[in-house]
Write a protein that holds these residues in place. Structure first.
Motif, PDB file in Angstrom:
ATOM      1  N   VAL A  12      67.980  53.961  68.951  1.00 50.98           N
ATOM      2  CA  VAL A  12      66.925  52.943  68.955  1.00 50.98           C
ATOM      3  C   VAL A  12      67.458  51.575  68.623  1.00 50.98           C
ATOM      4  O   VAL A  12      68.459  51.451  67.973  1.00 50.98           O
ATOM      5  N   TRP A  13      66.772  50.624  69.093  1.00 52.63           N
ATOM      6  CA  TRP A  13      67.029  49.266  68.664  1.00 52.63           C
ATOM      7  C   TRP A  13      65.927  48.911  67.679  1.00 52.63           C
ATOM      8  O   TRP A  13      64.835  49.402  67.735  1.00 52.63           O
ATOM      9  N   GLY A  14      66.227  48.012  66.808  1.00 51.00           N
ATOM     10  CA  GLY A  14      65.131  47.500  66.007  1.00 51.00           C
ATOM     11  C   GLY A  14      65.177  47.830  64.536  1.00 51.00           C
ATOM     12  O   GLY A  14      65.946  48.640  64.093  1.00 51.00           O
ATOM     13  N   ASP A  15      64.309  47.128  63.807  1.00 51.70           N
ATOM     14  CA  ASP A  15      64.192  47.301  62.367  1.00 51.70           C
ATOM     15  C   ASP A  15      63.073  48.313  62.107  1.00 51.70           C
ATOM     16  O   ASP A  15      61.902  48.018  62.263  1.00 51.70           O
ATOM     17  N   TRP A  16      63.465  49.515  61.690  1.00 50.13           N
ATOM     18  CA  TRP A  16      62.502  50.598  61.555  1.00 50.13           C
ATOM     19  C   TRP A  16      61.404  50.285  60.545  1.00 50.13           C
ATOM     20  O   TRP A  16      60.232  50.391  60.832  1.00 50.13           O
ATOM     21  N   GLU A  17      61.793  49.900  59.339  1.00 51.06           N
ATOM     22  CA  GLU A  17      60.799  49.739  58.294  1.00 51.06           C
ATOM     23  C   GLU A  17      59.837  48.605  58.607  1.00 51.06           C
ATOM     24  O   GLU A  17      58.635  48.691  58.403  1.00 51.06           O
ATOM     25  N   GLN A  18      60.370  47.493  59.152  1.00 48.56           N
ATOM     26  CA  GLN A  18      59.498  46.369  59.484  1.00 48.56           C
ATOM     27  C   GLN A  18      58.539  46.753  60.608  1.00 48.56           C
ATOM     28  O   GLN A  18      57.350  46.467  60.557  1.00 48.56           O
ATOM     29  N   ALA A  19      59.070  47.428  61.626  1.00 51.13           N
ATOM     30  CA  ALA A  19      58.231  47.812  62.757  1.00 51.13           C
ATOM     31  C   ALA A  19      57.176  48.828  62.343  1.00 51.13           C
ATOM     32  O   ALA A  19      56.022  48.744  62.755  1.00 51.13           O
ATOM     33  N   LEU A  20      57.566  49.791  61.522  1.00 48.54           N
ATOM     34  CA  LEU A  20      56.611  50.803  61.092  1.00 48.54           C
ATOM     35  C   LEU A  20      55.482  50.198  60.269  1.00 48.54           C
ATOM     36  O   LEU A  20      54.342  50.635  60.342  1.00 48.54           O
ATOM     37  N   GLY A  21      55.820  49.168  59.506  1.00 44.14           N
ATOM     38  CA  GLY A  21      54.802  48.531  58.689  1.00 44.14           C
ATOM     39  C   GLY A  21      53.757  47.797  59.497  1.00 44.14           C
ATOM     40  O   GLY A  21      52.681  47.491  59.026  1.00 44.14           O
ATOM     41  N   GLN A  22      54.086  47.513  60.798  1.00 43.15           N
ATOM     42  CA  GLN A  22      53.170  46.756  61.639  1.00 43.15           C
ATOM     43  C   GLN A  22      52.400  47.651  62.596  1.00 43.15           C
ATOM     44  O   GLN A  22      51.647  47.177  63.428  1.00 43.15           O
ATOM     45  N   GLN A  23      52.603  48.963  62.529  1.00 44.41           N
ATOM     46  CA  GLN A  23      51.970  49.860  63.489  1.00 44.41           C
ATOM     47  C   GLN A  23      50.508  50.075  63.149  1.00 44.41           C
ATOM     48  O   GLN A  23      50.139  50.327  62.011  1.00 44.41           O
ATOM     49  N   ASN A  24      49.664  49.987  64.164  1.00 42.22           N
ATOM     50  CA  ASN A  24      48.250  50.294  64.011  1.00 42.22           C
ATOM     51  C   ASN A  24      47.815  51.341  65.034  1.00 42.22           C
ATOM     52  O   ASN A  24      46.642  51.476  65.343  1.00 42.22           O
ATOM     53  N   VAL A  25      48.778  52.074  65.583  1.00 42.86           N
ATOM     54  CA  VAL A  25      48.472  53.080  66.592  1.00 42.86           C
ATOM     55  C   VAL A  25      47.883  54.304  65.909  1.00 42.86           C
ATOM     56  O   VAL A  25      48.438  54.807  64.937  1.00 42.86           O
ATOM     57  N   PRO A  26      46.763  54.804  66.372  1.00 40.56           N
ATOM     58  CA  PRO A  26      46.179  55.994  65.748  1.00 40.56           C
ATOM     59  C   PRO A  26      47.133  57.173  65.821  1.00 40.56           C
ATOM     60  O   PRO A  26      47.874  57.336  66.776  1.00 40.56           O
ATOM     61  N   ALA A  27      47.057  58.008  64.782  1.00 41.12           N
ATOM     62  CA  ALA A  27      47.951  59.163  64.742  1.00 41.12           C
ATOM     63  C   ALA A  27      47.715  60.084  65.917  1.00 41.12           C
ATOM     64  O   ALA A  27      48.607  60.764  66.380  1.00 41.12           O
ATOM     65  N   SER A  28      46.484  60.104  66.422  1.00 44.56           N
ATOM     66  CA  SER A  28      46.177  61.017  67.514  1.00 44.56           C
ATOM     67  C   SER A  28      46.940  60.666  68.781  1.00 44.56           C
ATOM     68  O   SER A  28      47.154  61.523  69.639  1.00 44.56           O
ATOM     69  N   ASP A  29      47.339  59.385  68.960  1.00 46.81           N
ATOM     70  CA  ASP A  29      48.074  58.999  70.161  1.00 46.81           C
ATOM     71  C   ASP A  29      49.361  59.779  70.275  1.00 46.81           C
ATOM     72  O   ASP A  29      49.701  60.294  71.333  1.00 46.81           O
ATOM     73  N   GLN A  82      55.615  59.435  62.460  1.00 47.19           N
ATOM     74  CA  GLN A  82      55.895  57.996  62.393  1.00 47.19           C
ATOM     75  C   GLN A  82      56.765  57.545  63.563  1.00 47.19           C
ATOM     76  O   GLN A  82      56.548  56.474  64.130  1.00 47.19           O
ATOM     77  N   ILE A  83      57.743  58.365  63.903  1.00 48.02           N
ATOM     78  CA  ILE A  83      58.659  57.993  64.984  1.00 48.02           C
ATOM     79  C   ILE A  83      57.932  57.945  66.324  1.00 48.02           C
ATOM     80  O   ILE A  83      58.155  57.036  67.132  1.00 48.02           O
ATOM     81  N   THR A  84      57.037  58.900  66.568  1.00 46.07           N
ATOM     82  CA  THR A  84      56.319  58.902  67.843  1.00 46.07           C
ATOM     83  C   THR A  84      55.400  57.688  67.970  1.00 46.07           C
ATOM     84  O   THR A  84      55.191  57.171  69.070  1.00 46.07           O
ATOM     85  N   ARG A  85      54.845  57.231  66.861  1.00 49.34           N
ATOM     86  CA  ARG A  85      54.028  56.009  66.906  1.00 49.34           C
ATOM     87  C   ARG A  85      54.882  54.816  67.318  1.00 49.34           C
ATOM     88  O   ARG A  85      54.490  54.017  68.176  1.00 49.34           O
TER      89      ARG A  85
END
Length: 538
Positions: free
Chosen positions: A198-215, A11-14
């Protein structure tokens, strides 16, 4: 204590790859951005935020290996040293990433286990009491493992506490820095021993990620491949040395040769600086809730011991000496040392960019502006602009302006150009400072951001989203303002502007906005700063 959900490395790498790269920004700015990522990471990890540290270190590696080596300016000889330095830092980051990965994943797995166990107990309790109505206000089981490690604070309501935390932490870092230099530790060794962010809101940002896991997996493999190439190179060098064969080694297919990743060294005893660091600041201090300062603290100035000025520099700090009575009152209301551990607190984002990205709080000394205007007075009376650089540091997820740097400069009535720019960043690196923005005067104009100012600030905000521009117009009303570019449309519009000429109109409107009223900048009474003047003959 507010719950903070742990994340695993995948999740963090995404999230680490969720940033906008623009090759139109000169490589020299991106290299400074890369340096800032490492600097922030060092501070975050020092405060015990391993997930944020992993994110920034991974982002640094991805930025350098994927983008900067392919930047249009990468073949320019003047950028070669900076790029090689960034690539060398990647090899240090790889070691840190590998050390952080298992403990991050272990914490995440423990969190999952505890969450599943809690849910199972809840289901069991509901089955036992199936004939009773479900509770209307179900309260989550309190478990330290399911809570964050830092007390979240609102910046506007805790400015006095922020000042106290900053004073203690800045003094601690200065003490360690002086001890390191006395012990003969070089700046390179000192930086190598620090870690990080890091800067930022982790949970909100993670909820918006659409990056494939393979990236994330692809990049992880690429970083690992770089490490293996480095180690192969090291092994080959050793074999050649033993066999005394002077055969030229086949080069790695890359623009620049990657340095060798050092092997894990045996444990060494602490240096005097490390021993002093452990005695001044330990992560093992018990977590305590913040102690609200009394209302009287708003009137008090908290005196602290000032570090000696650097040779050849003109320095000053804020505020006149206090009467003895006020000094005693200020000393009496300060919380104990363990209450001011920066790892115990974290300041929430105070504002957001127009695209939803959270902005960390910037704490600004309220009398910095008046002090700057006094230094600029001779130029102002001659209708010449004056500029300064706002420097500071990261503490508890907030940015504190602690240095006003006056660079060598050339001025006209409408412009101010810095000279010998490398001296600015050399000084910041030597003092472990972050560049947080700039300040300049409009001797005869009103308080606004000209097209020239917008392009200048674009370089700052591209490096750090929280960067600010302070404009002082002493002869007008309003006589000052704190600004940032909007994003969108301001930052992208100015970055894409190719118009020539010193001053020119932009088609877009709403290119910049106020950062102080309201915004992510807060004036904090009592926050100290030092002035360093790099102008020759001053």
């Amino acid at each position: 204590m507010v719950s903070s959900t742990p994340h695993n490395v995948e999740q963090i790498t995404r999230l680490a790859q969720d940033y906008e790269y623009n090759p139109l920004i000169p490589l020299k700015y991106w290299l400074r951005t890369a340096n800032s990522l490492v600097k922030e990471a060092e501070i975050y990890e020092r405060e015990g935020h391993d997930e944020q540290a992993y994110l920034l270190l991974f982002r640094h590696a991805q930025l350098v290996l994927v983008h900067l080596v392919n930047h249009p300016d990468a073949k320019d000889e003047k950028n070669r040293h900076g790029l090689l330095t960034a690539e060398k830092q990647v090899k240090v980051n790889i070691e840190k990433l590998e050390a952080l990965k298992p403990q991050i994943n272990k914490r995440y797995e423990r969190y999952k286990h505890l969450t599943q166990d809690r849910d199972a107990r809840r289901v069991k309790a509901q089955k036992i009491q199936h004939d009773l109505p479900p509770p209307t206000n179900y309260q989550t089981i309190s478990d330290p493992a399911l809570s964050g490690t830092a007390q979240p604070l609102e910046a506007g309501e805790n400015k006095e506490l922020a000042v106290q935390i900053a004073r203690k932490e800045i003094n601690r870092r200065e003490t360690i820095k002086r001890a390191s230099r006395i012990a003969g530790i070089t700046q390179e060794e000192e930086r190598a021993r620090r870690t990080g962010g890091v800067w930022g809101d982790w949970e909100q940002a993670l909820g918006q990620q659409n990056v494939p896991a393979s990236d994330g997996d692809d990049l992880s493999r690429r970083i690992q491949e770089v490490r293996l190439r480095m180690e192969d190179s090291e092994d080959n060098n050793k074999k050649k040395k033993i066999s005394r064969q002077h055969v030229e080694q086949t080069e790695v297919p890359s623009t620049y040769r990657y340095p060798t990743v050092p092997r894990q060294k045996k444990h060494q005893s602490d240096t005097p600086a490390q021993t002093l660091s452990k005695s001044l600041y330990s992560r093992e201090e018990p977590l305590k809730p913040p102690v609200p300062p009394p209302k009287k603290a708003q009137r008090d100035y908290f005196p602290v011991e000032e570090p000696p000025p650097r040779p050849g520099k003109v320095s000053s700090t804020t505020g006149p000496p206090l009467p003895l009575k006020e000094k005693i009152a200020a000393t009496r209301i300060q919380p104990g040392p363990s209450d001011l551990n920066p790892s115990t607190f974290t300041f929430k984002p105070s504002a957001y960019l127009e695209n939803g990205t959270p902005l960390r709080t910037v704490f600004l000394p309220p009398n910095l502006r008046q002090h700057f205007l006094a230094l600029a007075d001779s130029n102002t009376r001659r209708n010449l602009e004056t500029c300064g650089i706002l420097c500071g540091t990261l503490i508890s997820n907030a940015l504190f302006i602690s240095k006003l740097l006056i660079p060598e400069q050339e001025s006209t009535s409408d412009t101010c150009e810095t000279v010998n720019e490398s001296a600015i960043f050399d000084y910041c690196d030597s003092e472990d400072l972050m560049v947080l923005g700039w300040i300049h005067t409009h001797p005869s104009q009103t308080c606004f951001m000209s097209s020239r100012d917008l392009h200048t600030h674009c370089g700052y905000q591209a490096m750090l989203p929280e960067s600010i521009a302070i404009v002082c117009a002493p002869s007008k009303d309003p006589d000052w303002g704190v600004f940032r570019l909007t994003d969108p449309p301001g930052l992208k519009s100015v970055l894409g502007c190719t118009q020539k000429g010193l001053f020119h109109p932009h088609a877009e409107t709403n290119l910049y906005t106020d950062a102080l009223r309201p915004g992510h900048v807060f004036e904090a009474k009592g926050l100290e700063f030092e002035t360093v003047d790099l102008r020759p003959g001053i």
